[in-house]
Design a protein around this motif. Structure first.
Motif, mmCIF file in Angstrom:
data_model
loop_
_atom_site.group_PDB
_atom_site.id
_atom_site.type_symbol
_atom_site.label_atom_id
_atom_site.label_comp_id
_atom_site.label_asym_id
_atom_site.label_seq_id
_atom_site.Cartn_x
_atom_site.Cartn_y
_atom_site.Cartn_z
ATOM 1 N N ASN A 66 3.522 0.981 -9.578
ATOM 2 C CA ASN A 66 4.059 -0.055 -8.389
ATOM 3 C C ASN A 66 4.109 -1.565 -9.031
ATOM 4 O O ASN A 66 4.759 -2.171 -8.599
ATOM 5 C CB ASN A 66 3.199 0.191 -7.244
ATOM 6 C CG ASN A 66 4.009 1.369 -6.300
ATOM 7 O OD1 ASN A 66 5.030 1.135 -5.981
ATOM 8 N ND2 ASN A 66 3.352 2.426 -6.122
ATOM 9 N N THR A 115 3.091 0.643 2.939
ATOM 10 C CA THR A 115 1.969 -0.277 2.482
ATOM 11 C C THR A 115 1.750 -0.265 0.948
ATOM 12 O O THR A 115 1.418 -1.228 0.554
ATOM 13 C CB THR A 115 0.802 0.118 3.288
ATOM 14 O OG1 THR A 115 0.898 -0.028 4.905
ATOM 15 C CG2 THR A 115 -0.512 -0.883 3.035
ATOM 16 N N PRO A 116 1.595 1.083 0.179
ATOM 17 C CA PRO A 116 1.543 0.928 -0.978
ATOM 18 C C PRO A 116 2.634 0.367 -2.008
ATOM 19 O O PRO A 116 2.149 -0.409 -2.954
ATOM 20 C CB PRO A 116 1.527 2.692 -1.427
ATOM 21 C CG PRO A 116 1.033 3.326 -0.048
ATOM 22 C CD PRO A 116 1.657 2.161 1.033
ATOM 23 N N MET A 118 4.168 -2.313 -0.498
ATOM 24 C CA MET A 118 4.308 -3.720 -0.141
ATOM 25 C C MET A 118 3.106 -4.373 -0.799
ATOM 26 O O MET A 118 3.348 -5.780 -0.828
ATOM 27 C CB MET A 118 4.252 -3.773 1.380
ATOM 28 C CG MET A 118 5.455 -3.176 2.175
ATOM 29 S SD MET A 118 6.974 -4.014 1.691
ATOM 30 C CE MET A 118 6.673 -5.796 2.966
ATOM 31 N N GLN A 119 2.242 -3.881 -0.958
ATOM 32 C CA GLN A 119 0.884 -4.490 -1.562
ATOM 33 C C GLN A 119 0.880 -5.357 -2.747
ATOM 34 O O GLN A 119 0.748 -6.616 -2.659
ATOM 35 C CB GLN A 119 -0.254 -3.429 -1.701
ATOM 36 C CG GLN A 119 -0.975 -3.052 -0.499
ATOM 37 C CD GLN A 119 -2.170 -2.123 -0.667
ATOM 38 O OE1 GLN A 119 -2.035 -1.377 -1.691
ATOM 39 N NE2 GLN A 119 -3.132 -2.133 -0.079
ATOM 40 N N PRO A 120 1.749 -4.692 -3.979
ATOM 41 C CA PRO A 120 1.994 -5.606 -5.142
ATOM 42 C C PRO A 120 2.869 -6.797 -4.740
ATOM 43 O O PRO A 120 2.826 -7.886 -5.277
ATOM 44 C CB PRO A 120 2.561 -4.792 -6.071
ATOM 45 C CG PRO A 120 2.960 -3.496 -5.216
ATOM 46 C CD PRO A 120 2.142 -3.248 -4.149
ATOM 47 N N LYS A 122 3.312 -8.427 -1.976
ATOM 48 C CA LYS A 122 2.300 -9.333 -1.302
ATOM 49 C C LYS A 122 1.489 -10.275 -2.203
ATOM 50 O O LYS A 122 1.368 -11.524 -1.892
ATOM 51 C CB LYS A 122 1.435 -8.700 -0.111
ATOM 52 C CG LYS A 122 2.415 -8.198 1.128
ATOM 53 C CD LYS A 122 1.341 -7.559 2.001
ATOM 54 C CE LYS A 122 2.067 -7.101 3.260
ATOM 55 N NZ LYS A 122 1.228 -6.397 4.291
ATOM 56 N N GLU A 123 1.099 -9.499 -3.288
ATOM 57 C CA GLU A 123 0.431 -10.426 -4.251
ATOM 58 C C GLU A 123 1.139 -11.354 -5.137
ATOM 59 O O GLU A 123 0.641 -12.303 -5.568
ATOM 60 C CB GLU A 123 -0.367 -9.362 -5.185
ATOM 61 C CG GLU A 123 -1.313 -8.476 -4.724
ATOM 62 C CD GLU A 123 -1.910 -7.425 -5.610
ATOM 63 O OE1 GLU A 123 -1.674 -7.658 -6.762
ATOM 64 O OE2 GLU A 123 -2.642 -6.511 -5.370
ATOM 65 N N LYS A 127 1.337 -12.937 1.811
ATOM 66 C CA LYS A 127 1.600 -12.247 3.046
ATOM 67 C C LYS A 127 2.813 -12.777 3.925
ATOM 68 O O LYS A 127 3.770 -12.351 4.557
ATOM 69 C CB LYS A 127 0.460 -11.795 3.745
ATOM 70 C CG LYS A 127 0.457 -11.221 5.071
ATOM 71 C CD LYS A 127 -0.946 -11.118 5.805
ATOM 72 C CE LYS A 127 -0.830 -10.068 6.940
ATOM 73 N NZ LYS A 127 -0.049 -10.812 8.010
ATOM 74 N N ARG A 226 -6.621 0.712 -13.490
ATOM 75 C CA ARG A 226 -7.181 0.089 -12.096
ATOM 76 C C ARG A 226 -8.882 -0.201 -12.565
ATOM 77 O O ARG A 226 -9.414 -0.979 -11.338
ATOM 78 C CB ARG A 226 -7.084 1.560 -10.982
ATOM 79 C CG ARG A 226 -7.300 0.886 -9.566
ATOM 80 C CD ARG A 226 -6.868 1.960 -8.493
ATOM 81 N NE ARG A 226 -5.505 1.780 -8.421
ATOM 82 C CZ ARG A 226 -4.801 2.881 -7.928
ATOM 83 N NH1 ARG A 226 -5.263 4.021 -7.797
ATOM 84 N NH2 ARG A 226 -3.383 2.877 -7.923
#
Length: 261
Positions: A66, A115-116, A118-120, A122-123, A127, A226
């Protein structure tokens, strides 16, 4: 959030025919986006996603699939190669994890599943900026259940969890993409939640391997980025020997509370 009036088609999907001008965007396209690959395969997958019409990014949990796709899509958007980003993810979950019916409008119903993905993003964008980009239709997150009948033009299309798509659904998605889009398919064959696992679309992706117009990258367990803890747990639970030992400089021992010993 944007105050612009929005229009929707009969399926409740936001129309995006009239895209905002650069001055109306919730971010400045001149801003540089810095991608820092963790290994050579991430670098090659990123470059492929920017240049080729389709790239398959498959493999181990925690290998940055992702992460790579999000940065490639963001760069395509910044450089005006695409007009918007579409995020697709199947809503298939195992029966023992089913949450029942979700309240809210289409966007609110999709939120837990997306959500999984959208997280990267947002980084990359932050936000507040992401919320505005979603409101403006620059980023469009969808569950697979709502995309039948849509066409994709000049977009960066990221399809996550392809292992939980049946082959016929993947065919439906890919045949609705125009010549000016970039598709990224993400998945892990070890995480199939379908009852009929043999019909998972991830097995169809092998047919694309070797096609010069399609990138194909598969991350192995030793390419998990990770962290050491993720790699250690993954290797133990998949009956493989941990790559780290107490003699290694980077090895960290955890007690049952997750605190360092």
């Amino acid at each position: 959030m944007s105050n612009k009036k929005q229009s929707f088609n009969k399926n409740g999907v936001r129309k995006i025919n009239n895209l905002p001008n650069d001055k109306d965007f919730s971010y400045d396209r001149r801003e540089q986006i810095t991608f820092s690959p963790r290994n050579e395969k991430q670098k090659n997958a990123y470059n492929s996603a920017k240049r080729k019409p389709m790239t398959c990014i498959l493999g181990a949990v925690g290998s940055g699939k992702n992460f790579v796709a999000a940065y490639a899509a963001a760069e395509l958007l910044r450089t005006n190669k695409v007009d918007f980003i579409v995020l697709l993810r199947p809503s298939a979950v195992p029966e023992d994890e089913y949450l029942g019916f979700l309240s809210g409008d289409l966007q609110e119903k999709n939120a837990p599943y997306m959500t999984p993905m959208m997280q990267p993003l947002k980084e990359i964008f932050g936000k507040e900026r992401i919320e505005q980009m979603v409101s403006e239709g620059i980023i469009q997150p969808f569950s697979i259940a709502y995309i039948r009948g849509l066409n994709y033009k000049r977009c960066a299309l990221i399809v996550d969890e392809v292992q939980n798509l049946r082959a016929k659904n993947l065919h439906m998605i890919l045949t609705r993409v125009d010549d000016h889009s970039h598709v990224m398919l993400l998945g892990d064959e070890k995480q199939i939640d379908l009852d009929d696992k043999e019909n998972s679309s991830i097995y169809s992706l092998e047919k694309f391997k070797g096609n010069p117009n399609i990138g194909f990258y598969k991350f192995n367990d030793d390419e998990i980025v990770r962290g050491n803890f993720c790699k250690m747990v993954h290797e133990i639970l998949t009956d493989k020997q941990p790559t780290a030992s107490e003699d290694d400089e980077d090895y960290t021992v955890y007690n049952y509370n997750g605190k360092y010993l």
